[in-house]
Each structure stands twice: as structure tokens, then as C-alpha cells.
Enzyme design. Structure first.
Site, short mmCIF file in Angstrom:
data_model
loop_
_atom_site.label_atom_id
_atom_site.label_comp_id
_atom_site.label_asym_id
_atom_site.label_seq_id
_atom_site.Cartn_x
_atom_site.Cartn_y
_atom_site.Cartn_z
N LYS A 1 0.81 -1.23 0.00
CA LYS A 1 0.00 0.00 0.00
C LYS A 1 0.84 1.28 0.00
O LYS A 1 0.45 2.28 -0.59
CB LYS A 1 -0.94 0.02 1.21
CG LYS A 1 -2.08 -0.98 1.11
CD LYS A 1 -3.04 -0.80 2.27
CE LYS A 1 -4.13 -1.83 2.26
NZ LYS A 1 -5.09 -1.66 3.36
N ASP B 1 -10.41 2.85 2.40
CA ASP B 1 -10.67 2.20 3.70
C ASP B 1 -11.51 3.11 4.61
O ASP B 1 -12.45 2.65 5.26
CB ASP B 1 -9.34 1.87 4.41
CG ASP B 1 -8.73 0.58 3.88
OD1 ASP B 1 -9.46 -0.22 3.27
OD2 ASP B 1 -7.51 0.39 4.08
P1 NAP Z 1 -0.36 -2.31 10.24
O1 NAP Z 1 -0.06 -1.11 9.42
O2 NAP Z 1 0.60 -3.43 10.28
O3 NAP Z 1 -0.62 -1.78 11.76
C1 NAP Z 1 -0.87 -2.70 12.81
C2 NAP Z 1 -1.08 -1.93 14.12
O4 NAP Z 1 -1.41 -2.90 15.12
C3 NAP Z 1 0.14 -1.17 14.61
O5 NAP Z 1 -0.30 0.01 15.22
C4 NAP Z 1 0.73 -2.15 15.63
O6 NAP Z 1 1.41 -1.50 16.70
C5 NAP Z 1 -0.51 -2.78 16.20
N1 NAP Z 1 -0.19 -4.10 16.75
C6 NAP Z 1 0.24 -5.20 16.08
N2 NAP Z 1 0.42 -6.23 16.94
C7 NAP Z 1 0.13 -5.75 18.18
C8 NAP Z 1 0.14 -6.34 19.47
N3 NAP Z 1 0.50 -7.63 19.66
N4 NAP Z 1 -0.22 -5.57 20.54
C9 NAP Z 1 -0.59 -4.26 20.35
N5 NAP Z 1 -0.62 -3.66 19.13
C10 NAP Z 1 -0.26 -4.40 18.06
O7 NAP Z 1 -1.75 -2.97 9.81
P2 NAP Z 1 -3.04 -2.23 9.17
O8 NAP Z 1 -2.96 -2.27 7.69
O9 NAP Z 1 -3.24 -0.93 9.86
O10 NAP Z 1 -4.19 -3.27 9.58
C11 NAP Z 1 -4.50 -3.43 10.94
C12 NAP Z 1 -5.65 -4.40 11.12
O11 NAP Z 1 -6.83 -3.90 10.51
C13 NAP Z 1 -5.41 -5.79 10.52
O12 NAP Z 1 -5.95 -6.73 11.40
C14 NAP Z 1 -6.19 -5.74 9.22
O13 NAP Z 1 -6.65 -7.03 8.83
C15 NAP Z 1 -7.36 -4.87 9.63
N6 NAP Z 1 -7.96 -4.17 8.49
C16 NAP Z 1 -9.26 -4.44 8.19
C17 NAP Z 1 -9.86 -3.81 7.13
C18 NAP Z 1 -11.29 -4.11 6.83
O14 NAP Z 1 -11.73 -3.81 5.72
N7 NAP Z 1 -12.05 -4.64 7.76
C19 NAP Z 1 -9.14 -2.87 6.35
C20 NAP Z 1 -7.81 -2.60 6.69
C21 NAP Z 1 -7.23 -3.27 7.77
P3 NAP Z 1 2.99 -1.13 16.62
O15 NAP Z 1 3.07 0.19 15.93
O16 NAP Z 1 3.42 -1.08 18.04
O17 NAP Z 1 3.64 -2.25 15.84
#
Ligand code: NAP
Length: 279
Positions: free
Chosen positions: A72, A108
Site C-alpha cells: 500500500k 478504507d
Molecule cells: P499495520 O499497518 O501493520 O498496523 C498494525 C497496528 O497494530 C500497529 O499500530 C501495531 O502497533 C498494532 N499491533 C500489532 N500487533 C500488536 C500487538 N500484539 N499488541 C498491540 N498492538 C499491536 O496494519 P493495518 O494495515 O493498519 O491493519 C491493521 C488491522 O486492521 C489488521 O488486522 C487488518 O486485517 C485490519 N484491516 C481491516 C480492514 C477491513 O476492511 N475490515 C481494512 C484494513 C485493515 P505497533 O506500531 O506497536 O507495531
């Protein structure tokens, strides 16, 4: 799948890996429903080949592509133009090829707002607490700020939250440990971390600190009802899972590539949810 003609429109989803993606199922459902001469295919593309692959897809006549993890951010960099949400979030999930140019959008945030409204929730009703500071949190924080809503971020690593705070002026940044206390006076809580998904710990949060009108949203859609959403239900709070956002974020791309405004309804929800059971 319907037989394609020589002038069929083609789109797809670029990711690495991409086999987990539900986008082919969503777009395939709509292509069939609207009897469109078109196809939507998975495109497994290694990170080091992404830039060349996108140029190649444009040269090959693709109408556009969705972009998922881990592309992305690079997608944002290679676009000739981007919309406001993409600019604020630094990430693109929807690309349209037009006259040899790459147009990028981040749908999103709009998808999330559309789903909230579908649940009868006014996204501008009050302050929002977002857990996480990754790509999804960025897109949501930007779109809520554009609505004039006060946004608070609590993230595990403070440096990432602070980087987001520098990019989006006016955000309130909290320590991860403060997340339960911060629930007070919020209209909406959004979990944008993967906590609660299989292979991840549960999200520890005391919903009892929130107002009785708090709306609890979880972007996770596997499982459809996370422990967070179960806890919300037990307290008679409105809970919103990540499925609706997934469906709504797909709409702008489909309309741009295939020329038909798709509808998110119960049939589509059931069709996609059936693929999420037992995962
Ligand atoms: P990302 O950029 O990798 O960000 C992940 C976030 O989660 C970061 O802030 C990370 O914190 C935090 N995190 C990861 N593991 C953690 C843990 N064990 N404890 C506490 N915080 C933790 O991912 P993203 O693209 O934003 O996506 C995040 C989630 O949203 C995913 O589960 C994805 O499947 C979901 N999502 C869903 C949709 C939908 O359409 N429903 C759309 C987009 C995303 P740190 O900064 O500390 O690493």
C-alpha cells in the site's frame, strides 16, 4: 464465471501473499450479479517486482487494481495523482489506470464510514478513540479529522503514534496503557490492531470505563465476533465488525473499473461471511 468477450474489463488485487484475500469473492459476486463482461483476479506480486508489475498491468490494459499488504505504501509512491485520504494516510488501496496515468485512492476510511452509517451511527457524533497507528489507523484518523471529529490514538509503540501525530496535526496521542481510561466521553472506539485474530493475543480493554452509548468497532473480521465485540454485546453496546468495511471499501474500485455502482446487501454479507467461518 460468465464467458468473457474480447473487450472484457479486467481488474484484480495485488498482494504478497494474496491467497487470503476475499476481494476476488466480493468482486466476483458483483460481476455475476450485474452480468458484467469482466474479471477480477488475484495477483501475487513480490515486493521487489511491484513497481514493474503495476506498469505492466497498465500496459496490458487492466482497468485497475486493489492493493493490499505489503504494497500500500509503495503504491502511494508510484501514483501520478492521489485522493485526499491517500495523501493523509500515505497509503493507496485502489488504483485506476486512466489515459496512461496511475490514479490512487484510499477507500478504507470511506468504507468504514459507510458501514457505520449502515448501522445507524453518525460518524461525526462525537470523539473517537483509535487503537493502533498503522495504515488503517492513519486512514481512519484522517477521515474523522476531515469530519471535524476529535481523534485520540493509543498505540503499543509510541514512536509510530508520534509519527502519525506529526503527519496529522491535532491528534491526541496516549500511551498504550492508558487505553481503558481514555474510553470515558468517547462516542466511538475503533480497534485497528490485529489483536483478537487467530495467532494474536486478545485485546485487553475495560469497556466498563466507557459511556453507556459507546459504539465499539473492530476492523478484525476473522473471527466475525471478536472477544471485544462479545464484551460490547454483554454490555448492550452497539458492536460493528470489520466485514462491512471490507465490503464497502471495495465499492469505489468496482464502480470505476466496471462502470456499475455495486450494492452491499445481506446476500453479499452472507456470501463473504460463509468463507470466513471456522478460520
Ligand atoms: P499495520 O499497518 O501493520 O498496523 C498494525 C497496528 O497494530 C500497529 O499500530 C501495531 O502497533 C498494532 N499491533 C500489532 N500487533 C500488536 C500487538 N500484539 N499488541 C498491540 N498492538 C499491536 O496494519 P493495518 O494495515 O493498519 O491493519 C491493521 C488491522 O486492521 C489488521 O488486522 C487488518 O486485517 C485490519 N484491516 C481491516 C480492514 C477491513 O476492511 N475490515 C481494512 C484494513 C485493515 P505497533 O506500531 O506497536 O507495531
Amino acid at each position: 464465471m460468465a464467458t468473457l468477450s474480447g473487450s472484457a474489463r479486467v481488474a484484480g488485487i495485488a498482494g504478497w501473499p494474496v491467497a487470503h484475500s476475499r476481494s476476488p469473492r466480493i468482486h466476483g459476486f458483483w460481476l455475476e450479479r450485474y452480468a458484467i463482461d469482466g474479471a477480477y483476479v488475484p495477483l501475487p506480486i513480490r515486493p521487489e517486482r511491484f513497481r514493474a508489475a503495476v506498469r505492466g498491468l497498465m500496459a496490458a490494459g487492466f482497468a485497475g487494481i486493489n492493493v493490499t499488504i505489503p504494497h500500500k505504501r509503495v503504491a502511494f509512491e508510484i501514483c501520478d495523482s492521489v485522493d485526499e485520504t491517500a495523501r493523509h494516510s500515505g497509503a493507496v488501496n485502489t488504483i485506476t489506470f486512466r489515459d496512461g496515468k496511475i490514479e490512487g485512492r484510499n477507500t478504507d476510511g470511506l468504507g468504514f464510514l459507510a458501514d457505520l452509517r449502515g448501522h445507524g451511527v453518525d460518524p461525526a457524533a462525537g470523539p473517537v478513540l483509535i487503537l493502533g497507528a498503522g495504515g488503517a489507523a492513519r486512514a481512519l484518523a484522517a477521515i474523522f479529522q476531515a469530519l471535524g471529529v476529535r481523534v485520540t490514538i493509543a498505540n503499543r509503540s509510541t514512536d509510530r503514534a508520534q509519527a502519525l501525530g506529526r503527519d496529522l496535526a491535532g491528534l491526541q496521542i496516549l500511551e498504550w496503557q492508558q487505553r481503558s481510561d481514555a474510553l470515558r466521553d468517547q462516542a466511538l472506539l475503533v480497534n485497528t490492531t490485529p489483536l483478537g485474530m487467530p495467532g494474536y493475543p486478545e485485546l485487553e480493554l475495560d469497556l466498563g470505563r466507557g459511556d453507556p452509548t459507546l459504539v465499539v468497532a473492530d476492523l478484525v473480521y476473522v473471527p466475525l465476533e471478536t472477544r471485544l465485540l462479545k464484551a460490547a454485546r454483554a454490555r448492550n453496546l452497539l458492536g460493528v465488525n470489520g466485514l462491512g468495511m471490507l465490503l464497502y471499501q471495495a465499492c469505489p474500485g468496482f464502480a470505476a473499473w466496471f462502470g456499475s455502482e455495486p450494492v452491499v446487501d445481506e446476500d453479499l454479507r452472507r456470501f463473504v461471511a460463509a468463507d470466513l467461518i471456522d478460520q
